[in-house]
Design a protein around this motif. Sequence first.
Motif, PDB file in Angstrom:
ATOM      1  N   UNK A  81       7.764  13.223   0.997  1.00 51.74           N
ATOM      2  CA  UNK A  81       7.496  11.785   1.043  1.00 51.74           C
ATOM      3  C   UNK A  81       7.043  11.313   2.417  1.00 51.74           C
ATOM      4  N   UNK A  82       7.481  11.978   3.487  1.00 52.90           N
ATOM      5  CA  UNK A  82       7.155  11.480   4.818  1.00 52.90           C
ATOM      6  C   UNK A  82       5.692  11.724   5.192  1.00 52.90           C
ATOM      7  N   UNK A  83       5.128  12.871   4.822  1.00 52.14           N
ATOM      8  CA  UNK A  83       3.733  13.155   5.176  1.00 52.14           C
ATOM      9  C   UNK A  83       2.769  12.192   4.478  1.00 52.14           C
ATOM     10  N   UNK A  87       0.262   9.230   6.259  1.00 51.57           N
ATOM     11  CA  UNK A  87      -1.177   9.105   6.000  1.00 51.57           C
ATOM     12  C   UNK A  87      -1.469   7.715   5.439  1.00 51.57           C
ATOM     13  N   UNK A  88      -0.618   7.238   4.529  1.00 50.81           N
ATOM     14  CA  UNK A  88      -0.768   5.892   3.983  1.00 50.81           C
ATOM     15  C   UNK A  88      -0.737   4.853   5.105  1.00 50.81           C
ATOM     16  N   UNK A  89       0.238   4.955   5.998  1.00 50.12           N
ATOM     17  CA  UNK A  89       0.366   3.992   7.095  1.00 50.12           C
ATOM     18  C   UNK A  89      -0.837   4.058   8.033  1.00 50.12           C
ATOM     19  N   UNK A  90      -1.347   5.252   8.287  1.00 51.95           N
ATOM     20  CA  UNK A  90      -2.518   5.397   9.160  1.00 51.95           C
ATOM     21  C   UNK A  90      -3.743   4.738   8.546  1.00 51.95           C
ATOM     22  N   UNK A  91      -4.009   5.039   7.272  1.00 51.71           N
ATOM     23  CA  UNK A  91      -5.147   4.422   6.593  1.00 51.71           C
ATOM     24  C   UNK A  91      -4.979   2.906   6.551  1.00 51.71           C
ATOM     25  N   UNK A  92      -3.774   2.443   6.234  1.00 53.29           N
ATOM     26  CA  UNK A  92      -3.531   1.003   6.127  1.00 53.29           C
ATOM     27  C   UNK A  92      -3.746   0.309   7.464  1.00 53.29           C
ATOM     28  N   UNK A 152      -5.059   6.597   1.155  1.00 50.83           N
ATOM     29  CA  UNK A 152      -4.354   7.501   2.068  1.00 50.83           C
ATOM     30  C   UNK A 152      -3.258   8.271   1.361  1.00 50.83           C
ATOM     31  N   UNK A 153      -2.597   7.649   0.405  1.00 48.59           N
ATOM     32  CA  UNK A 153      -1.577   8.336  -0.384  1.00 48.59           C
ATOM     33  C   UNK A 153      -2.197   9.472  -1.195  1.00 48.59           C
ATOM     34  N   UNK A 154      -3.338   9.208  -1.805  1.00 45.35           N
ATOM     35  CA  UNK A 154      -4.033  10.253  -2.569  1.00 45.35           C
ATOM     36  C   UNK A 154      -4.399  11.409  -1.641  1.00 45.35           C
ATOM     37  N   UNK A 155      -4.941  11.096  -0.463  1.00 42.97           N
ATOM     38  CA  UNK A 155      -5.314  12.131   0.504  1.00 42.97           C
ATOM     39  C   UNK A 155      -4.074  12.897   0.970  1.00 42.97           C
ATOM     40  N   UNK A 158      -2.879  15.183  -1.822  1.00 40.43           N
ATOM     41  CA  UNK A 158      -3.846  16.271  -2.007  1.00 40.43           C
ATOM     42  C   UNK A 158      -3.681  17.298  -0.888  1.00 40.43           C
ATOM     43  N   UNK A 159      -3.450  16.824   0.320  1.00 38.17           N
ATOM     44  CA  UNK A 159      -3.223  17.724   1.453  1.00 38.17           C
ATOM     45  C   UNK A 159      -1.957  18.541   1.227  1.00 38.17           C
TER      46      UNK A 159
END
Length: 166
Positions: A81-83, A87-92, A152-155, A158-159
Amino acid sequence: MTGRTIRTTSRIAFLVCGLVSLFTSVPYTMMRGVGLPVQSEWVIFAVALVLVGVFSVVVGLLPRSWIAKICRRDRDDQRLFSAPLMVLASFAAVFYFFGVFAYSAPNRWNLDPQLMLPLCPMYFVKMTFDPPLMATFFLLAPMNAAVYGSLGLVVGYAWLAFRERT
């Protein structure tokens, strides 16, 4: 932060971003491109927004064991959940500031709508009427951040799912 706090925060963020993405796709679906000031490929925007939104909502509601199985991780792995949340926070964050810039840009700059609609899904509001600055800071830019947070969550997942385990 403890594992439970990260999981709870992540799930809430996933649900909120997914629901905002679904909500943002509604005007594109309802107008069917006719009411937009510029004719664009509205179907692509609507489908992309819906897919990203549905994925975010589903991930927010799926049991942890199912997510771990899909990502080939241990159920108690902190990165589960943290990764994606990072990424979500960075994109946002990036697209919040991009949204503030795009929505507060003067009309005389004539930003290309074909470019701006994919980058700022609610940009048609700016093309239709000039929103007040407070609406930009507290409504339009956060909606833009939430939509790209969902992406960002999707990315992020996927990562996690496709990269090799170390």
